[in-house]
Structures are given as structure tokens and as C-alpha cells.
Design an enzyme around this catalytic site. Structure first.
Site, mmCIF file in Angstrom:
data_model
loop_
_atom_site.group_PDB
_atom_site.id
_atom_site.type_symbol
_atom_site.label_atom_id
_atom_site.label_comp_id
_atom_site.label_asym_id
_atom_site.label_seq_id
_atom_site.Cartn_x
_atom_site.Cartn_y
_atom_site.Cartn_z
ATOM 1 C CB SER A 109 -38.184 78.809 30.299
ATOM 2 O OG SER A 109 -39.581 78.806 30.091
ATOM 3 C CG HIS B 41 -38.918 79.710 25.673
ATOM 4 N ND1 HIS B 41 -38.686 78.470 25.104
ATOM 5 C CD2 HIS B 41 -39.246 79.469 26.962
ATOM 6 C CE1 HIS B 41 -38.873 77.531 26.013
ATOM 7 N NE2 HIS B 41 -39.210 78.110 27.149
#
Length: 323
Positions: A178, A230
Site C-alpha cells: 500500500s 501510506h
């Protein structure tokens, strides 16, 4: 309408001859065949299969033998849902195969975990969500900019996400692509900004990207989600987008098509060079500071006492910790 078509039509409206505008704008828009992103998807899936093969829930966890999920899969069956609700392996298996773990990176000099962790996934659900996002975002970018630039953005963004994650999370492991995916989102936003003049629906495009990023970062404040990866990946990709993804702007004149004695215009605007230079400086400085802090064993929470809210916001339904 593409910028080239718009500029050409304006030239005609001003009464310029076709001979003077035929060389004024480059109209080629190369499209690359996407193969790197599909290869990344295959690599992630293959790595998950290998992870489950090594995990072998029935053999390595005899006390769970009857509680392993999907027992009909044999050694590929998943850990009990109480241990891993994402339908995947155990934490010990992930750690063995290269999950990001602060103590092993700092004290056992296993810096390779900063990269290896982005090829591992905690479960089928985790893998499917990330790979679907990678296909949707990555293939389009690779077709527009080629495999070299998108590959660099993907890998460096994953690396940047791992650095920030390990600076703040030091009592648990972290895996997943991610951070690299958020890097691609950040690069998309930077590409829109640096190539602002060639887009028509500017507001709609930028609001769409910001909305997607905000939703995903919002999900990151839930427990058991590494939002630092992230954020680190997004910031890395955002800076790399200014460096690697500028496009030639309106009015670029190809030198080969110029009459003798006529000077060509620059392919890029001054602000594109400026954004690229500033981004390069910030990127190098950020990586340098982050790596120095990491291998000194520093905890970034000591320098930012509110940053833990970026990773998890406690509510009446859950508590926030590093597990």
C-alpha cells in the site's frame, strides 16, 4: 481537448499560415505497453502463494489443527480468524519471510526488510484490495509514462513508506504494497499539478484524486492499518511525480522542424524545472534524515507527540496500540 489541438486551433484563429504552425507543436503522444505492473501483480501473488506454502497451518500449529480456516486447502489453509481475520498466514511466517520489523532492521542490520515487506501481504483480502488498486492505477500510469519511471516511483515510494513506518511503529511488524500504491497516487497528483495547462477539467481531476487519497488515508486511522506507510509512500510519490512526470507544455517547437536561424522554445516551463529541483532536494533530504534517524534507533514519536493520531484514532469501539 489535448493541449496541442487547442494551441493549433488558436494559431489558426489568429490567422497564422499552416506553414508557420506545422512545426510549432509536437503532436506525438506515445503510449507504452504495460508489462511491468502486471509483472508486479504476478510477483505479489506468487509471493503470497509461497508464504502460505511455508506457513502450513495444520503442521506448524497442531493446536489449531481443526481451527485452521479452509482445511480442504491442506497446507495452504489459513490461520484461525481470531489470529488473522484477513485469511492469511501467521505473523511469525511473515516475519520469517521479510516483514518490516524495527528491531531486526536496526539491531540486526537487516535493512533489506525495508524493501522485502512491500512484496508480502497479510491475507487474501489484503492482497486482492492492493492488487486491484495496482491494476487500476498502475497500468494507466505505465501506459502514459513507461515502465522505467513508474517502476522507480513504485519501488522508491514503497521504500519511503517503510522508512516512515519503522520510525513510528517499533513494536509490531508491517507488510503490504500500500505504501507503493499511495506513491502512485501521489505521483498522479503531482503530475496533474506540474502539467496543469494541458488539462481541461482541472478542478474535477484534482478533486477526484484528493477525494480518493483522503478516503484511503481515512481508512488508515483504523486499528491494525499502517497509515505511516501510506503517508510516507504518498509523500515520496508526490515528490517523484514532479521530478519524473512533467510533460512538454504548449508551444514546444521541435528543433528538427525549425527553419534555419529560428530558435526553439523550451520543452518545459520554468515552474516545472523549479518544482522538480525543489522536489529532488526535499526527497534526498527526507530520505537522508529518515535513514539516519532509523539506524540510530530513534523513535519518531518522541519528536512528534501527536503523530500517533495519524495512524489510529481511539474510539469507544477500539483502542490503539502497536499490535
Amino acid at each position: 481537448m489535448r493541449g496541442e489541438d487547442l494551441e493549433s486551433s488558436r494559431a489558426k484563429d489568429r490567422g497564422e499560415s499552416s506553414s508557420s504552425t506545422s512545426y510549432a507543436i509536437e503532436e506525438r503522444d506515445n503510449q507504452w505497453t504495460s508489462w511491468l505492473i502486471p509483472m508486479f501483480v504476478v510477483a505479489n501473488v506468487a509471493m503470497f502463494v509461497i508464504t502460505m506454502l511455508i506457513n502450513n497451518c495444520p503442521k506448524h500449529n497442531p493446536r489449531f489443527d481443526g481451527k485452521c480456516v479452509a482445511r480442504f486447502l491442506g497446507r495452504f489453509s489459513f490461520q484461525p480468524l481470531k489470529e488473522n481475520p484477513l485469511l492469511g498466514p501467521s505473523a511469525s511466517t511473515l516475519e520469517k519471510l521479510g516483514a518490516l520489523e524495527w528491531r531486526k532492521v536496526v539491531h540486526k542490520h537487516q535493512g533489506w526488510r525495508l524493501i522485502s515487506c512491500i512484496w508480502l501481504h497479510a491475507g487474501v483480502i489484503h492482497l486482492l484490495v492492493n492488487m486491484l488498486s495496482l491494476v487500476i492505477i498502475g497500468i494507466h500510469l505505465e501506459q502514459q509514462f513507461g515502465f522505467v519511471r513508474i517502476g522507480v516511483i513504485y519501488l522508491l515510494s514503497g521504500f519511503g513508506g517503510s522508512i516512515l513506518s519503522s520510525l513510528f511503529i517499533q513494536r509490531s511488524i508491517s507488510v503490504g504494497a500500500s505504501g507503493a500504491l499511495f506513491g502512485l497516487l501521489g505521483a498522479m497528483l503531482a503530475e496533474l499539478i506540474t502539467n496543469w495547462t494541458i488539462y481541461t477539467n482541472k478542478a474535477a481531476a484534482i478533486l477526484t484524486i484528493i477525494f480518493i487519497v483522503a478516503i484511503n488515508l481515512g481508512v488508515g486511522i483504523l486499528p491494525h492499518v499502517d497509515n505511516y506507510a501510506h503517508i510516507g509512500g504518498f509523500l515520496t510519490g508526490f515528490l517523484l511525480g514532479f521530478i519524473l512526470l512533467p510533460r512538454p507544455q504548449y508551444g514546444w517547437i521541435n528543433r528538427r522542424d525549425l527553419p534555419a536561424g529560428v530558435r526553439s522554445r523550451s520543452r518545459y516551463k520554468a515552474y516545472q524545472y523549479g518544482l522538480g529541483l525543489v522536489s529532488l532536494i526535499l526527497l534526498v533530504a527526507g530520505f537522508t534524515v529518515g535513514l539516519v534517524m532509523l539506524f540510530r534507533g530513534e523513535n519518531a514519536n518522541d519528536r512528534c507527540h501527536w503523530c500517533h493520531y495519524l495512524n489510529c484514532v481511539p474510539t469507544s469501539r477500539w483502542k490503539c496500540d502497536d499490535n
